[in-house]
Enzyme design. Structure first.
Site, PDB file in Angstrom:
ATOM      1  N   ARG A 152     -93.159  45.418  25.152  1.00 35.34           N
ATOM      2  CA  ARG A 152     -92.726  44.149  25.771  1.00 35.34           C
ATOM      3  C   ARG A 152     -91.274  43.785  25.475  1.00 35.34           C
ATOM      4  O   ARG A 152     -90.676  43.026  26.212  1.00 35.34           O
ATOM      5  CB  ARG A 152     -93.632  43.007  25.328  1.00 35.34           C
ATOM      6  CG  ARG A 152     -93.487  42.610  23.857  1.00 35.34           C
ATOM      7  CD  ARG A 152     -94.514  41.555  23.505  1.00 35.34           C
ATOM      8  NE  ARG A 152     -94.317  40.951  22.208  1.00 35.34           N
ATOM      9  CZ  ARG A 152     -94.608  41.517  21.047  1.00 35.34           C
ATOM     10  NH1 ARG A 152     -95.082  42.760  21.030  1.00 35.34           N
ATOM     11  NH2 ARG A 152     -94.422  40.883  19.927  1.00 35.34           N
ATOM     12  N   CYS A 179     -98.901  37.267  18.234  1.00 36.46           N
ATOM     13  CA  CYS A 179     -99.142  38.425  19.121  1.00 36.46           C
ATOM     14  C   CYS A 179     -99.762  39.583  18.359  1.00 36.46           C
ATOM     15  O   CYS A 179    -100.536  40.363  18.909  1.00 36.46           O
ATOM     16  CB  CYS A 179     -97.830  38.888  19.755  1.00 36.46           C
ATOM     17  SG  CYS A 179     -97.156  37.688  20.869  1.00 36.46           S
ATOM     18  N   CYS A 237     -85.575  12.064  17.155  1.00 40.63           N
ATOM     19  CA  CYS A 237     -84.772  11.645  18.318  1.00 40.63           C
ATOM     20  C   CYS A 237     -85.019  10.180  18.674  1.00 40.63           C
ATOM     21  O   CYS A 237     -84.499   9.687  19.674  1.00 40.63           O
ATOM     22  CB  CYS A 237     -85.015  12.550  19.521  1.00 40.63           C
ATOM     23  SG  CYS A 237     -86.524  12.195  20.425  1.00 40.63           S
ATOM     24  N   CYS A 292    -111.711  45.600   7.182  1.00 32.45           N
ATOM     25  CA  CYS A 292    -111.131  45.047   8.414  1.00 32.45           C
ATOM     26  C   CYS A 292    -109.774  45.714   8.621  1.00 32.45           C
ATOM     27  O   CYS A 292    -109.480  46.728   7.991  1.00 32.45           O
ATOM     28  CB  CYS A 292    -111.012  43.528   8.334  1.00 32.45           C
ATOM     29  SG  CYS A 292    -109.777  42.983   7.153  1.00 32.45           S
TER      30      CYS A 292
HETATM   31  N1  LIG Z   1     -86.233  31.955  11.936  1.00 35.32           N
HETATM   32  C1  LIG Z   1     -85.969  33.050  12.625  1.00 35.32           C
HETATM   33  N2  LIG Z   1     -84.706  33.572  12.625  1.00 35.32           N
HETATM   34  C2  LIG Z   1     -84.422  34.681  13.319  1.00 35.32           C
HETATM   35  N3  LIG Z   1     -85.317  35.354  14.058  1.00 35.32           N
HETATM   36  C3  LIG Z   1     -86.583  34.878  14.104  1.00 35.32           C
HETATM   37  C4  LIG Z   1     -86.966  33.718  13.384  1.00 35.32           C
HETATM   38  N4  LIG Z   1     -88.285  33.512  13.606  1.00 35.32           N
HETATM   39  C5  LIG Z   1     -88.702  34.490  14.420  1.00 35.32           C
HETATM   40  N5  LIG Z   1     -87.696  35.332  14.716  1.00 35.32           N
HETATM   41  C6  LIG Z   1     -87.719  36.528  15.573  1.00 35.32           C
HETATM   42  O1  LIG Z   1     -88.283  36.157  16.819  1.00 35.32           O
HETATM   43  C7  LIG Z   1     -88.817  37.315  17.453  1.00 35.32           C
HETATM   44  C8  LIG Z   1     -90.104  36.937  18.141  1.00 35.32           C
HETATM   45  O2  LIG Z   1     -90.461  37.962  18.986  1.00 35.32           O
HETATM   46  P1  LIG Z   1     -91.910  38.611  19.140  1.00 35.32           P
HETATM   47  O3  LIG Z   1     -92.969  37.682  18.713  1.00 35.32           O
HETATM   48  O4  LIG Z   1     -91.970  39.148  20.523  1.00 35.32           O
HETATM   49  O5  LIG Z   1     -91.722  39.839  18.132  1.00 35.32           O
HETATM   50  P2  LIG Z   1     -92.357  40.362  16.769  1.00 35.32           P
HETATM   51  O6  LIG Z   1     -92.549  39.234  15.811  1.00 35.32           O
HETATM   52  O7  LIG Z   1     -91.490  41.488  16.365  1.00 35.32           O
HETATM   53  O8  LIG Z   1     -93.722  40.974  17.243  1.00 35.32           O
HETATM   54  P3  LIG Z   1     -95.108  41.286  16.510  1.00 35.32           P
HETATM   55  O9  LIG Z   1     -95.764  39.931  16.339  1.00 35.32           O
HETATM   56  O10 LIG Z   1     -95.825  42.158  17.500  1.00 35.32           O
HETATM   57  O11 LIG Z   1     -94.784  41.960  15.207  1.00 35.32           O
HETATM   58  C9  LIG Z   1     -89.002  38.374  16.362  1.00 35.32           C
HETATM   59  O12 LIG Z   1     -88.144  39.456  16.596  1.00 35.32           O
HETATM   60  C10 LIG Z   1     -88.656  37.633  15.073  1.00 35.32           C
HETATM   61  O13 LIG Z   1     -88.008  38.469  14.134  1.00 35.32           O
HETATM   62 ZN   LIG Z   2     -88.370  13.297  19.570  1.00 31.78          ZN
END
Ligand SMILES: Nc1ncnc2c1ncn2[C@@H]1O[C@H](COP(=O)(O)OP(=O)(O)OP(=O)(O)O)[C@@H](O)[C@H]1O
Ligand SMILES: [Zn+2]
Length: 442
Positions: A124, A239, A300, A399
Site C-alpha cells: 500500500r 493496520c 481552539c 498466538c
Molecule cells: N509521530 C510521528 N512522527 C513521524 N512519523 C509518524 C508518527 N506517527 C506515525 N508516523 C508514521 O506514519 C506512518 C503511518 O503509515 P502506515 O500506518 O501506513 O504505516 P506503518 O505504521 O509502517 O504500517 P504497519 O502498521 O503495517 O506496520 C508510518 O510510516 C509511521 O512511521
Molecule cells: Zn477545538
C-alpha cells in the site's frame, strides 16, 4: 548468458546503492533545520495579491492540463507553486498524497517519518520499492517525488514528530496533512495546528474503510472539539492487527492531496466541519455534517486551557507509534520460550496446543503440531474442549506475537485454576526468529 544477466543485476544494484547514497547526501544538505527562518505562519499565501511572478514556459507545458481549468488557472498554479505543505507520515496515506502534490506542482513538500521501509509496507505504501527496504521512508518519498517533478522542493525529516520539534517545523508550512496511524500523534498535530493557525487535512484507513476531514479551517472545528477525550487504548486497532486493503489508504491519501490542493489554490469548497466516510466493500461514500467549533474546546475554544503542547503519550495512555509492543501480563513461570516449546515437542512431552488466532490467520501458517483453535470467549469454550480433550496433560497457548495468548491463559486460569497452562512467549514471531527461520512471518 546466465553470468551476463547476473553481472548486469549486480551492476544495477551497485548503481542503485550509489544513487541512494548521493540522494541521502543531497537530503542532508537540503534538510530544513529548526534554525531555518520560519515562514510567516499565517497560512495565507501572497498569491491572493496580483503576483508579478509568471509561469515559465516549462511550467506552462508541464501543468497545461490543469492550467486550462478556469477554477485553477495561472493564479491557482502560482498559488500551488508558492505553497508549502507538510505531510506527517510517509506510509499508506502519505505516499499517494505526496506524489499527487508533487505532480500538481506544490512548491515545497515536507515529509516527516521516523521509520524505515519494510517489505510488508509495499502492498500500500506505493512510493517505496523492494530496493528501498531499510531506507528511511521520508527519504524514499523524497526520491520518488523528485523523480516525478524536479520543479518541486521536497524536504524529508527523518524524525518522530513530538511536542518539542512539532511547532518549529509546522510553522514553516501553510497546510498540514495527518497521514499517521496513532492517536497520540493525532492530538499532537491537532493542537500544534491550532496553535500555529494551520489547516489540518486528516485521513485514516483501516480494513475496507476510510475517513477524511479538514480541521481548524475556515472557523470549523478542531479534532478536540469532536473528541475531547482519547479513546481507551485497547479499543484502537491498527493496520498491522486489523489489516487494510492497499487501495483504501490510496484513495483516502489522494483525497487528502485534493483537499490540500484546493486550500492552497483557494478554489472549491473543502471538508471543514464535514466528514467523508468511504466504504470500499460496497464502493460507497457519504459526507456527514460535523458539530461546529466548540466555544469550550480546551485548545481552539474562546478561553483555551491548552496554550502549549503537552505530553500526548501520557494524555492518550498510548505510545505515538503503532509498532509492536510486547506486553507482559503473565509471570515467567506461566510462559515458555519458543525454544523450550520446541524441546517439549522433541522429547514427546504430552500437551495440548491451543492456537488463539483468527481462522483467517490459521490459513496463513500454523505450527507443525496439531492445535485446537480457541478464539472467542475461551472460558465458555473450555468445558466443551475439556470434554473432547485430555486435559490431564499440560496446555500451551500460542498466538501471533504473544499478547493474546497471555490474555487467553489468564482467562482459562480463572475458569479452572487447576489447569497446567502456559503461553509461548513472543508467539509465532518468536518461533520464526528463534526456532525456524523458514516459518512465515506476517
Ligand atoms: N509521530 C510521528 N512522527 C513521524 N512519523 C509518524 C508518527 N506517527 C506515525 N508516523 C508514521 O506514519 C506512518 C503511518 O503509515 P502506515 O500506518 O501506513 O504505516 P506503518 O505504521 O509502517 O504500517 P504497519 O502498521 O503495517 O506496520 C508510518 O510510516 C509511521 O512511521
Ligand atoms: Zn477545538
Amino acid at each position: 548468458m546466465e553470468t551476463d544477466v547476473e553481472s548486469l543485476r549486480l551492476e544495477i544494484k551497485r548503481k542503485e546503492e550509489e544513487l541512494l547514497h548521493l540522494k541521502a547526501l543531497l537530503d542532508e544538505k537540503e534538510q530544513i533545520s529548526e534554525v531555518h527562518p520560519p515562514g510567516d505562519g499565517s497560512g495565507d499565501k501572497t498569491c491572493e495579491k496580483t503576483d508579478p511572478q509568471k509561469l515559465t514556459n516549462a511550467q506552462i507545458a508541464r501543468y497545461s492540463r490543469q492550467l486550462i481549468l478556469p477554477e485553477l488557472g495561472v493564479q491557482g498554479q502560482l498559488c500551488l507553486l508558492s505553497s508549502k505543505i507538510l505531510i506527517v507520515g510517509a506510509g499508506g496515506l502519505g505516499c499517494p498524497a505526496a506524489i499527487y502534490l508533487a505532480a500538481a506542482g506544490v512548491g515545497t513538500i515536507g515529509v516527516v517519518d521516523y521509520d524505515e521501509v519494510e517489505i510488508s509496507n509495499l502492498h500500500r505504501q506505493i512510493l517505496h520499492t523492494e530496493s528501498r527496504v531499510g531506507v528511511h521512508k521520508a527519504q524514499s518519498i523524497a526520491m520518488s517525488c523528485r523523480n516525478l517533478n524536479s520543479d518541486v522542493k521536497v524536504v524529508p525529516y527523518k524524525i518522530q514528530l513530538n511536542s518539542e520539534n512539532a511547532l518549529p517545523i509546522i510553522k514553516q508550512y501553510d497546510i498540514v496533512l495527518d497521514a499517521t496511524d496513532n492517536v497520540a500523534t493525532r492530538y499532537l498535530l491537532n493542537d500544534v495546528c491550532v496553535l500555529a493557525g494551520k489547516p489540518l487535512v486528516s485521513g485514516s484507513a483501516l480494513r475496507f474503510e476510510g475517513q477524511l476531514t479538514v480541521y481548524n479551517h475556515k472557523g470549523g472545528p478542531c479534532y478536540r472539539c469532536l473528541y475531547p477525550k482519547p479513546p481507551p487504548p485497547e479499543t484502537v486497532t491498527n493496520c498491522s492487527d486489523g489489516g487494510v486493503l492497499g487501495v483504501v489508504p490510496g484513495i483516502i491519501g489522494c483525497y487528502q492531496a485534493l483537499e490540500a490542493i484546493k486550500i492552497a489554490a483557494k478554489t472549491g469548497s473543502t471538508l471543514n466541519q464535514r466528514l467523508m466516510l468511504f466504504d470500499a466493500l460496497d464502493c460507497s461514500s457519504r459526507v456527514i455534517k460535523l458539530r461546529p467549533r466548540q466555544v469550550h474546546c480546551p485548545v481552539c475554544g474562546d478561553s483555551p486551557s491548552i496554550t502549549h503542547l503537552i505530553d500526548y503519550e501520557q494524555f492518550c495512555g498510548a505510545r505515538a507509534t503503532d509498532k509492536d509492543q510486547e506486553k507482559t501480563v503473565l509471570p515467567v513461570n506461566s510462559r515458555v520460550t519458543a525454544k523450550e516449546y520446541q524441546t517439549m515437542v522433541s522429547i514427546g512431552q504430552q500437551h495440548v496446543l491451543l492456537d488463539v488466532r483468527l481462522p483467517v490467520e490459521m490459513d496463513i501458517c500454523q505450527l507443525p503440531h496439531p492445535a485446537i483453535t480457541l478464539r472467542r470467549d475461551p472460558a465458555a469454550q473450555l468445558e466443551k474442549i475439556k470434554s473432547s480433550t485430555d486435559f490431564s496433560s499440560s496446555v500451551v497457548v500460542v498466538c501471533r506475537r504473544g499478547n493474546d495468548s497471555q490474555l487467553a491463559v489468564k482467562l482459562l486460569q480463572s475458569a479452572d485454576p487447576r489447569l497446567d497452562i502456559k503461553d509461548i512467549r513472543g508467539g509465532l514471531h518468536a518461533w520464526a526468529r528463534d526456532v525456524d527461520p523458514h516459518f512465515p512471518v506476517y
